[in-house]
Design a protein around this motif. Sequence first.
Motif, PDB file in Angstrom:
ATOM      1  N   ILE A  44     -71.607 -60.168 -52.583  1.00  0.00           N
ATOM      2  CA  ILE A  44     -70.804 -60.203 -51.032  1.00  0.00           C
ATOM      3  C   ILE A  44     -69.390 -61.512 -51.734  1.00  0.00           C
ATOM      4  CG2 ILE A  44     -71.018 -61.721 -49.193  1.00  0.00           C
ATOM      5  CD1 ILE A  44     -73.311 -60.846 -48.849  1.00  0.00           C
ATOM      6  N   ASP A  45     -69.775 -62.693 -52.315  1.00  0.00           N
ATOM      7  CA  ASP A  45     -68.595 -62.949 -53.425  1.00  0.00           C
ATOM      8  C   ASP A  45     -67.802 -62.502 -54.299  1.00  0.00           C
ATOM      9  OD1 ASP A  45     -69.723 -64.823 -52.219  1.00  0.00           O
ATOM     10  OD2 ASP A  45     -71.290 -65.664 -53.545  1.00  0.00           O
ATOM     11  N   GLU A  46     -68.014 -61.619 -54.935  1.00  0.00           N
ATOM     12  CA  GLU A  46     -67.545 -60.879 -55.563  1.00  0.00           C
ATOM     13  C   GLU A  46     -66.439 -59.828 -54.776  1.00  0.00           C
ATOM     14  OE1 GLU A  46     -67.673 -57.430 -58.951  1.00  0.00           O
ATOM     15  OE2 GLU A  46     -69.280 -58.752 -58.748  1.00  0.00           O
ATOM     16  N   ALA A  47     -67.288 -59.402 -53.612  1.00  0.00           N
ATOM     17  CA  ALA A  47     -66.020 -58.849 -52.985  1.00  0.00           C
ATOM     18  C   ALA A  47     -64.822 -59.615 -52.223  1.00  0.00           C
ATOM     19  CB  ALA A  47     -66.835 -57.329 -52.276  1.00  0.00           C
ATOM     20  N   ARG A  48     -65.571 -60.617 -51.438  1.00  0.00           N
ATOM     21  CA  ARG A  48     -64.566 -61.466 -51.380  1.00  0.00           C
ATOM     22  C   ARG A  48     -62.891 -62.080 -52.073  1.00  0.00           C
ATOM     23  NH1 ARG A  48     -68.569 -65.087 -47.182  1.00  0.00           N
ATOM     24  NH2 ARG A  48     -69.167 -65.902 -49.056  1.00  0.00           N
ATOM     25  N   ALA A  49     -63.643 -62.379 -53.367  1.00  0.00           N
ATOM     26  CA  ALA A  49     -62.887 -62.809 -54.436  1.00  0.00           C
ATOM     27  C   ALA A  49     -61.741 -61.558 -54.851  1.00  0.00           C
ATOM     28  CB  ALA A  49     -63.545 -62.800 -55.723  1.00  0.00           C
ATOM     29  N   CYS A 146     -65.881 -58.585 -61.573  1.00  0.00           N
ATOM     30  CA  CYS A 146     -65.320 -57.226 -62.279  1.00  0.00           C
ATOM     31  C   CYS A 146     -64.785 -56.679 -61.442  1.00  0.00           C
ATOM     32  CB  CYS A 146     -66.823 -56.228 -62.552  1.00  0.00           C
ATOM     33  SG  CYS A 146     -66.907 -54.855 -62.959  1.00  0.00           S
ATOM     34  N   LEU A 147     -65.002 -57.094 -60.124  1.00  0.00           N
ATOM     35  CA  LEU A 147     -64.172 -55.113 -59.119  1.00  0.00           C
ATOM     36  C   LEU A 147     -62.630 -56.196 -58.867  1.00  0.00           C
ATOM     37  CD1 LEU A 147     -64.066 -53.969 -56.513  1.00  0.00           C
ATOM     38  CD2 LEU A 147     -65.383 -55.046 -54.568  1.00  0.00           C
ATOM     39  N   VAL A 163     -64.426 -46.748 -62.752  1.00  0.00           N
ATOM     40  CA  VAL A 163     -65.759 -46.501 -62.629  1.00  0.00           C
ATOM     41  C   VAL A 163     -65.358 -47.794 -64.172  1.00  0.00           C
ATOM     42  CG1 VAL A 163     -67.194 -44.509 -62.161  1.00  0.00           C
ATOM     43  CG2 VAL A 163     -66.153 -45.162 -64.468  1.00  0.00           C
ATOM     44  N   ALA A 164     -66.129 -48.479 -63.760  1.00  0.00           N
ATOM     45  CA  ALA A 164     -67.072 -49.826 -64.692  1.00  0.00           C
ATOM     46  C   ALA A 164     -67.841 -49.346 -65.432  1.00  0.00           C
ATOM     47  CB  ALA A 164     -67.483 -51.253 -64.537  1.00  0.00           C
ATOM     48  N   GLY A 211     -72.920 -50.708 -61.897  1.00  0.00           N
ATOM     49  CA  GLY A 211     -72.513 -50.714 -60.181  1.00  0.00           C
ATOM     50  C   GLY A 211     -71.309 -50.994 -60.187  1.00  0.00           C
ATOM     51  N   ARG A 212     -70.196 -50.697 -60.238  1.00  0.00           N
ATOM     52  CA  ARG A 212     -68.730 -51.165 -59.717  1.00  0.00           C
ATOM     53  C   ARG A 212     -68.069 -49.787 -59.457  1.00  0.00           C
ATOM     54  NH1 ARG A 212     -72.228 -54.374 -59.423  1.00  0.00           N
ATOM     55  NH2 ARG A 212     -71.445 -56.477 -59.599  1.00  0.00           N
ATOM     56  N   TYR A 213     -67.303 -49.508 -58.881  1.00  0.00           N
ATOM     57  CA  TYR A 213     -66.552 -48.128 -58.571  1.00  0.00           C
ATOM     58  C   TYR A 213     -65.386 -48.144 -57.796  1.00  0.00           C
ATOM     59  CZ  TYR A 213     -71.118 -46.157 -59.672  1.00  0.00           C
ATOM     60  OH  TYR A 213     -72.651 -45.688 -60.408  1.00  0.00           O
TER      61      TYR A 213
END
Length: 320
Positions: A44-49, A146-147, A163-164, A211-213
């Motif tokens: 969640i924190d990665e997506a928010r950032a 990463c995102l 893709v990562a 696991g990041r796309y």
Amino acid sequence: MSQGIVRTAIFPVAGMGTRFLPATKATPKELLPVLDTPLIQYAIDEARAAGVERMIFVSHPSKSAIERHVLDDVDLRATLRKRGKARLDRALKSAAIDEDVHDVIFVMQPEPLGLGHAVLCARDYVLPGPVAVILPDDLILGPKGCLSEMIAAYPTCDSGHLVATMDVPRDEVSSYGVLSVLSRNGAVIKADGMVEKPTADAAPSTFAVVGRYVLDSTIFDALAGQAPGVGGEIQLTDAIAAGVPDIGLSGFTFSAIRFDCGSKQGMLAAELHLAQQDPAFDAVLDRFAKSRSDAIAGQTIPLAHRNGTATALGIVFPSG
């Protein structure tokens, strides 16, 4: 190909977590803590950032605890304040998704029909443009998420699907989807395909997909027409590979450290890594390192009940 703004992140969290049973019998795998922070919180924190506007959690009816964690619990925070625990109140408020800032949607995936099917379940709720997919099992830790790195690189990669990827030892490629590499420009790798879990001698490269796309919106049409693949499930990698001729595919070599927290070994490695960053754990780690050294030297390290106390890693806990 839609090189637009990434406004939506999809979190597939419906899995059973069988590798962590019995711990995951009642507690969703995504809520297992790495030290004191659940896996889902890092995602969640990665997506928010990364600045996404809408977060879609593709879950299972038996995993309602995820929703409770994700959303603010006003009553619990009020109780904490009454008990003088203002710091915990602030921490919980910060961790919860603010629904005035982000859209939060929960979609159910009643049957385990594959990662591709989970992503397809979110189709009716995504905002226009490309979408991000975050697998919380892959914990990726670094100064920059990463995102965030992928979204920044996306407009420059000339591919609809990004893709990562990370370079892994050849004897480990059979655990991953692996890119067929055409060229490399800095952190971006141009690919003409992807092979799912190849043998070491058949792998087209050692660049594994993790696991990041960031996916072009056409992925949903591809998934809707995708036949079941390995295990009789709808595979996301199959749908991505099918779009390569028209959409294009690139890999992104992120700068952070990745831990496979879908495995016990990866979860332990992540906990040790984070513990090393916190001086509060220095004594525990030092004692553990000494116990390992002594064990290698052939000495016996007592870790059992003795004289009314339970000892572990040199730390004494009151018995009972």
